[in-house]
Design a protein around this motif. Structure first.
Motif, short mmCIF file in Angstrom:
data_model
loop_
_atom_site.label_atom_id
_atom_site.label_comp_id
_atom_site.label_asym_id
_atom_site.label_seq_id
_atom_site.Cartn_x
_atom_site.Cartn_y
_atom_site.Cartn_z
N ASP A 103 69.03 63.44 27.34
CA ASP A 103 67.88 63.23 28.21
C ASP A 103 67.52 64.52 28.95
N GLU A 118 62.76 59.53 17.31
CA GLU A 118 63.80 58.69 17.90
C GLU A 118 64.00 57.47 17.02
N GLN A 169 66.12 54.99 17.20
CA GLN A 169 66.92 53.96 17.85
C GLN A 169 66.17 53.43 19.06
N PHE A 170 66.73 52.36 19.63
CA PHE A 170 66.09 51.78 20.79
C PHE A 170 67.12 51.59 21.89
N ARG A 171 66.79 50.83 22.90
CA ARG A 171 67.51 50.85 24.17
C ARG A 171 69.03 50.65 24.02
N ASN A 190 70.87 53.69 23.13
CA ASN A 190 70.62 54.80 24.05
C ASN A 190 71.24 54.51 25.41
N GLU A 239 65.01 54.83 27.30
CA GLU A 239 64.06 54.03 26.54
C GLU A 239 63.43 54.87 25.44
N ASN A 240 63.03 54.20 24.36
CA ASN A 240 62.23 54.80 23.31
C ASN A 240 60.81 54.25 23.46
N THR A 300 60.51 52.97 14.61
CA THR A 300 60.86 53.38 15.97
C THR A 300 60.64 54.87 16.17
N GLY A 301 60.65 55.64 15.08
CA GLY A 301 60.38 57.07 15.14
C GLY A 301 58.91 57.41 15.02
#
Length: 351
Positions: free
Chosen positions: A109, A122, A124-126, A129, A139-140, A166-167
């Motif tokens: 981050d 990105e 991936q999601f929450r 992460n 977050e994404n 998600t990317g």
């Protein structure tokens, strides 16, 4: 407060705040490093980050994205972000220039807030992460905007398609536009290690325990399957994974659990006549190495019927899914699984 409790409290706080300080320091250090990398690139050459840090099956499933991004940005300097344990999965990928092994999400981050990278994909999601020590979730924004989360992600396709969405690489709920067959880049070190195991020419690999109990099949049924395979067929049976859950005494069974690296396990699977396992990391190794797979699957959380794979396993050209709609894996009977395995083994025997 008792002295012992006082010591535990401040030990915990010391470790937590030391971790947080280290994460921030490493983030600023990485920011300086990548600024230097960028300064050495050609004028129009982009610095690109691909973020998929865990789990190893997910990283393998996402591998085609590295080649797709390379096709979009042929001259870019592409950096794959991962946890140190999974560096081996991407470090020899010719589509990647560099692997960054992150300390924790806080470090990443801090790095990304420096706006050093031209593009960040990105994957991936929450839930992927999160640093429990820092107690930080990242977050994404793409996943948030598209409402992709841990509760519904398989509604968006297989893992490769979900990660590409998600990317922000493909539109919502669309097929992956490139070559969707995952690949591994095995080296001589893995081949030499597996040579030293003196495996027979004909053997079947089993993986019997995942990292998520709802995906598992009971140990006693695996033991039944091993006994039946040993009695019926002239194949050695090799178990792989972190830890065995079986109590087996047959001479044709060999336990390699905990004795191999991820890529050494992949090389064992690559040489096998057949892979029998669960929806788990080693099944993605089977998909990537091209070994025919029998995958025991069941309903999973909110997904009564789902397919995590792309490529040969995803299209079931090189795999058979053993499942019944809406039935958890643990409830599949031995007889049902045995019948599916027998059908595949009969074809192997003919071949």
């Amino acid at each position: 407060m008792a002295l012992e409790s006082f010591i535990q409290l401040w030990t915990h706080r010391y470790k937590k705040y030391t971790h947080i300080f280290t994460a921030h320091a490493l983030g600023y250090k990485a920011r300086l490093y990548f600024k230097n990398v960028k300064s050495r690139l050609a004028k129009n050459q982009k610095l690109i980050a691909i973020v998929r840090t865990e789990h190893f099956g997910d990283i393998i499933a996402a591998e085609p994205i590295s080649r797709y991004v390379r096709s979009l940005y042929p001259d870019a300097h592409i950096v794959w972000f991962t946890k140190p344990a999974y560096q081996c999965l991407v470090e020899c990928n010719p589509a990647i220039n560099e692997v960054f092994t992150e300390f924790c999400v806080t470090q990443r981050d801090v790095l990304f807030k420096g706006n050093v990278f031209d593009e960040i994909f990105e994957l991936q999601f929450r839930n992927n992460n999160h640093c429990p020590t820092c107690n930080v979730f990242i977050e994404n924004p793409v996943a948030e905007r598209r409402n992709i989360n841990i509760f519904n992600y398989f509604d968006y396709g297989n893992l490769l398609e979900v990660f590409a969405q998600t990317g922000d690489l493909i539109p919502p709920k669309t097929a992956f536009p490139g070559d969707d067959q995952p690949r591994l880049y095995l080296q001589d070190a893995q081949r030499h290690k597996v040579d030293s195991l003196n495996l027979p020419e004909r053997f079947v690999v089993l993986h019997c325990r995942s990292n998520y109990a709802p995906k598992d099949w009971p140990s006693e049924r695996w033991e039944q399957l091993v006994a039946w395979l040993a009695e019926t067929y002239d194949y050695e049976i090799v178990e792989v994974g972190q830890e065995s859950c079986l109590n087996v005494s047959t001479q044709s069974f060999r336990n390699l659990c905990g004795k191999l690296t991820i890529l050494e396990t992949a090389e064992v699977i690559r040489r096998a006549s057949l892979f029998i396992g669960l929806d788990s990391g080693p099944s993605h190794l089977g998909n990537a190495t091209g070994t025919f797979g029998i995958i025991l699957m069941g309903s999973l959380n909110n997904f009564p019927d789902y397919n995590p794979y792309s490529g040969g396993y995803g299209r079931q050209e090189n795999a058979v899914f053993v499942r019944q709609l809406g039935v958890p894996c643990r409830e599949l009977t031995f007889e049902f699984v045995q019948d599916k395995v027998e059908q595949v083994m009969s074809k192997l025997e003919i071949a």
